[in-house]
Write an enzyme that holds these catalytic residues in place. Structure first.
Site, PDB file in Angstrom:
ATOM      1  NE  ARG A  28     -13.893  -4.735 -17.141  1.00  0.00           N
ATOM      2  CZ  ARG A  28     -14.192  -5.720 -18.218  1.00  0.00           C
ATOM      3  NH1 ARG A  28     -13.411  -6.301 -18.945  1.00  0.00           N
ATOM      4  NH2 ARG A  28     -15.459  -5.913 -18.395  1.00  0.00           N
TER       5      ARG A  28
ATOM      6  CG  ASP B  92       9.020  -2.394  -8.150  1.00  0.00           C
ATOM      7  OD1 ASP B  92       8.974  -1.156  -8.563  1.00  0.00           O
ATOM      8  OD2 ASP B  92       8.084  -2.709  -7.384  1.00  0.00           O
TER       9      ASP B  92
ATOM     10  CE  LYS C 260       4.462   3.406  -2.748  1.00  0.00           C
ATOM     11  NZ  LYS C 260       4.986   2.270  -3.058  1.00  0.00           N
TER      12      LYS C 260
END
Ligand SMILES: *Cc1c(COP(=O)(O)O)cnc(C)c1O
Length: 402
Positions: free
Chosen positions: A65, A190, A215
């Protein structure tokens, strides 16, 4: 039953040896491709080394993590491509966005965000406003004066996208970032639609760059993932602290798949951009098409900005059907035989979607108009197929609805 020791270790039973299998570390040669480190925990030789591993993102690997070698390999690759001081990888683009936004803004803080944003980001900002006391103002992204007028002492974040979806509008990133410089505001961009090959927002004044690696960076539609790249180690540390609490981190396997995709990023994106430009030009001459939206077209409203900040116009285009409404756009999308109807983008296959009847179907006619989305708009995320095959497919689908 007890199986007896017959190799390596002396005196230990098979049950013990099966658990404590020595890890082979390559010596004298190294792997040519990235190894997949699935393990989420790491062991130490001393308590001092163990406690030191809690120190931050660059300490020894402790627990996945907080960091993992395969994930770190992806983070370093993305930081390098974006020209950042470091990166953090997440389980999805939304994992990156929610971790970054909640690290930077809390109750009573003010956020200025572009009005046309990825749907999930829209939803997150609305939730932060309704339930977490973050105040959000929207701007078109076309005018730095709009941003300047909204600035307050408690403004913490300016949130933008390089290329807006599905309108393909391109904001003047350098001017927008300059409007908040020196005011304690973190500019977050972004960059999913552009990729670092077409635009590197940190060079235009952004502080944090976001990617949905699901993507173009992964590129094959088989690895959900996200990332944030930082202009400073301090910002990365702040977001890392938040990320270790929220836990939306990347899985090593998905990071490994994304790294595999990344190796062909330039070839894919170059081909996709070339295909998109060619299709945009042909579509703009087709009698069934009223308007085509792509940053490389000479009549694009942000042509000057996009020529300045983008190396190419990207692989997403959209177009309005002549006299068409939602039905025509849906019929066109359903009439395609090669391109597939899908809400995603950025993979090697061409994907299409009619936004008014799918992703944006909850918007009223008025809201659609305000967002610049026509009822008969079709979005096409162009893939790497042969462009003549794509054109044949588009022509037959246009012919069928004509
Ligand atoms: C897909 C997408 C996201 C969200 O990413 P996920 O990986 O699906 O969580 C965010 N921003 C943009 C621009 C996207 O296209």
């Amino acid at each position: 039953m007890s199986l007896h020791a017959n190799r390596r270790t002396s005196g230990q039973e098979a049950a013990t040896r099966a658990v404590h299998v020595p890890v082979v570390e390559p010596e004298g040669s190294s792997p040519a491709a990235t190894p997949l480190h699935l393990n989420h925990q790491f062991v130490f030789d001393s308590t001092e080394a163990l406690v030191g591993a809690f120190d931050g993102p660059d300490a020894a690997f402790l627990y996945a993590r907080m960091g993992n070698p395969t994930v770190r390999t992806l983070e370093d690759a993305l930081a390098d491509l974006e020209g950042g001081e470091g990166a953090l990888a997440y389980g999805s683009g939304m994992g990156a966005i929610s971790t970054v936004l909640t690290a930077l803004a809390g109750s009573g803080d003010h956020v200025i965000a572009q009005s046309s944003l990825y749907g999930g980001t829209h939803g997150l900002l609305a939730d932060l406003q309704a339930r977490w006391g973050v105040e959000v103002d929207r701007v078109s992204g076309a005018d730095p004066e709009e941003v300047r007028a909204l600035l307050r002492p408690d403004t913490r974040v300016l949130y933008l996208e390089t290329i807006a979806n599905p309108t393909t509008r391109v904001g003047d990133l350098p001017a927008l970032a300059a409007a908040v410089r020196g005011r304690g505001v973190t500019t977050v961009v972004d960059n999913t639609f552009a990729t670092p090959l077409l635009c590197r927002p940190l060079e235009h004044g952004a502080d944090v760059v976001i990617h949905s690696t699901s993507k173009y960076l992964g590129g094959h539609g088989d690895a959900l993932g996200g990332a944030a790249v930082f202009a400073s180690a301090e910002l990365r540390r702040r977001v890392w602290d938040q990320g270790t609490m929220l836990g939306a981190v990347a899985s090593p396997f998905n990071a490994w798949q994304t790294l595999r995709g990344l190796r062909t990023l330039e070839l894919r994106v170059r081909r996709q951009c070339d295909n998109a430009r060619e299709l945009a030009e042909r579509l703009s001459r087709h009698p069934a098409v009223a308007a085509v939206h792509h940053p490389d077209l000479p009549d694009h409203p942000d042509r000057e900005v996009s020529a300045r900040i983008l190396k190419a116009g990207g692989a997403v285009l959209s177009f309005d059907l002549e006299g068409g409404g939602r039905e025509a756009a849906a019929a066109f999308a359903e009439g395609l035989r090669l391109a597939r109807l899908s809400p995603s983008l950025g993979e090697v296959a061409t994907l299409v979607m009619p936004p008014a009847s799918t992703s944006h179907h909850k918007l009223s006619a008025e809201e659609l108009r305000a967002a610049g989305i026509g009822e008969g708009l079709v979005r096409m995320a162009v893939g790497i197929e042969d462009v003549e095959d794509l054109w044949k497919d588009i022509e037959q689908a246009l012919g069928e609805i004509g």
